[in-house]
Design an enzyme around this catalytic site. Structure first.
Site, short mmCIF file in Angstrom:
data_model
loop_
_atom_site.label_atom_id
_atom_site.label_comp_id
_atom_site.label_asym_id
_atom_site.label_seq_id
_atom_site.Cartn_x
_atom_site.Cartn_y
_atom_site.Cartn_z
N LYS A 81 0.87 -1.18 -0.06
CA LYS A 81 0.10 0.06 0.06
C LYS A 81 0.89 1.30 0.02
O LYS A 81 0.45 2.20 -0.71
CB LYS A 81 -1.00 0.04 1.30
CG LYS A 81 -1.94 -1.23 0.94
CD LYS A 81 -2.72 -1.43 2.28
CE LYS A 81 -3.85 -2.59 1.90
NZ LYS A 81 -4.58 -3.11 3.19
N GLN B 220 -4.91 -1.64 9.28
CA GLN B 220 -4.63 -3.08 8.60
C GLN B 220 -5.31 -4.02 9.64
O GLN B 220 -4.78 -4.22 10.82
CB GLN B 220 -2.98 -3.29 8.26
CG GLN B 220 -2.91 -4.67 7.47
CD GLN B 220 -3.46 -4.61 6.37
OE1 GLN B 220 -3.09 -3.69 5.56
NE2 GLN B 220 -4.23 -5.92 5.91
N ASP C 224 -11.38 2.40 3.41
CA ASP C 224 -11.69 0.86 3.06
C ASP C 224 -12.93 0.61 3.09
O ASP C 224 -13.52 -0.34 2.52
CB ASP C 224 -11.10 0.12 4.50
CG ASP C 224 -9.71 -0.49 4.29
OD1 ASP C 224 -9.47 -0.69 3.15
OD2 ASP C 224 -9.05 -0.77 5.33
#
Ligand code: NDP
Length: 277
Positions: free
Chosen positions: A51, A95, A118
């Site tokens: 990422k 994460q 997200d």
């Protein structure tokens, strides 16, 4: 049979994001993503690294927080609160999975829906389900881009999604519905799964079982999207679909690797660059 090239399409999206970010920069606006990793799970460390690399490529500034495995929930929530209140931070990504002492739900709920790149916050999920602007979860949004950019018609088609997780199956079905497909959602309690799948013009497998979907599930000429990722012995990757078995039956299919996989990060970059849309 058409091979849907997720590698090329994800690259195209990252290049579009790069242009957008450069245009914003020329107006004096910078995009910044805060990436939080708790602990040192090897897979998570790789994902976070990828990422950050994608951020570098697209020109998005990334701010990295690597927290100790023993970090408490309060400490993590305090950091999120600080980032929520910083005007220079556009996106916050934590994460997953998190260590056992931290409740995933509390963390997802703590991220401001305006920075929820997200798309996991209940407000983002709610916005998606009632058709308002909001962040879309990256993997299912990536599938929509794959279909559209491969010239595959969605409106009016029968779509079967196998899987109903909050991260993939459920939002996938909602997005296909938003694109005017006629959608069926299947799961572990579905009866006559093969017969249901065989009715699909577009079959999306997000079932988490290596090579489960073989040609006995697939109608001749169907489009098959394989969201699954599994590492077999010998390190080879495979999906939820038995690619070799179905490839002569389908009209188009995503390979694993190189199909849905690369789309997730590309869509994350798009979310960071575009904000709520
Ligand atoms: P989950 O394990 O959370 O969900 C799997 C779903 O499949 C559940 O809804 C389950 O039903 C259903 N299911 C399981 N077994 C069967 C069966 N035999 N018949 C019918 N339905 C079944 O997985 P995820 O949604 O998180 O992920 C799915 C796959 O996608 C995985 O392989 C994962 O690795 C991959 N993935 C890939 C990503 C990418 O970037 N490409 C991102 C995220 C995931 P029930 O609800 O009844 O238990």
């Amino acid at each position: 049979m058409k091979l849907i090239d997720g590698k090329a399409i994800s690259q195209q999206i990252k290049d579009e994001v790069k242009e957008k970010v450069a245009a914003l920069k020329s107006e004096g606006k910078e995009r910044t993503l805060a990436v939080i990793l708790v602990g040192n799970d090897p897979a998570s460390t790789v994902y976070v690294g990828n990422k950050k690399k994608a951020c570098e490529y697209t020109g998005i500034r990334s701010e990295s927080y690597e927290l100790d495995e023993s970090t408490s929930q309060e400490e993590l929530l305090a950091l999120i609160d600080k980032l929520n209140n910083r005007e220079d931070i556009n996106g916050i990504l934590v994460q997953l999975p998190l260590p056992a002492q931290i409740e995933e739900k509390a963390v997802i709920n703590a991220i401001s829906p305006e920075k929820d790149v997200d798309g996991f916050h209940p407000v983002s999920v709610g916005r998606l389900s009632i058709g308002e602007k909001g962040f879309l979860p990256c993997t299912p949004a990536g599938v929509i881009e794959l279909l559209k950019r491969s010239g595959i018609e969605i409106a009016g088609k029968r779509c079967v999604v196998v899987g109903r997780s909050n991260i993939v199956g459920k939002p996938m079905a909602l997005l296909m519905l938003r694109e005017n497909a006629t959608v069926t959602i299947c799961h572990s309690r579905t009866e006559n799964l093969k017969e249901v799948c065989k009715q699909a013009d577009i079959l999306i497998a997000a079932v988490g079982k290596p090579k489960m979907i073989d040609r006995s599930y697939v109608r001749e000429g169907a489009v098959v999207i394989d969201v699954g990722i599994h590492r077999l012995e010998g390190k080879k990757l495979c999906g939820d679909v038995d690619f070799e078995d179905v490839k002569d039956v389908v009209s188009a299919i995503t390979p694993v690797p190189g199909g849905v996989g690369p789309m997730t990060i590309a869509m994350l970059m798009k979310n960071c660059a575009e904000g709520v849309h």
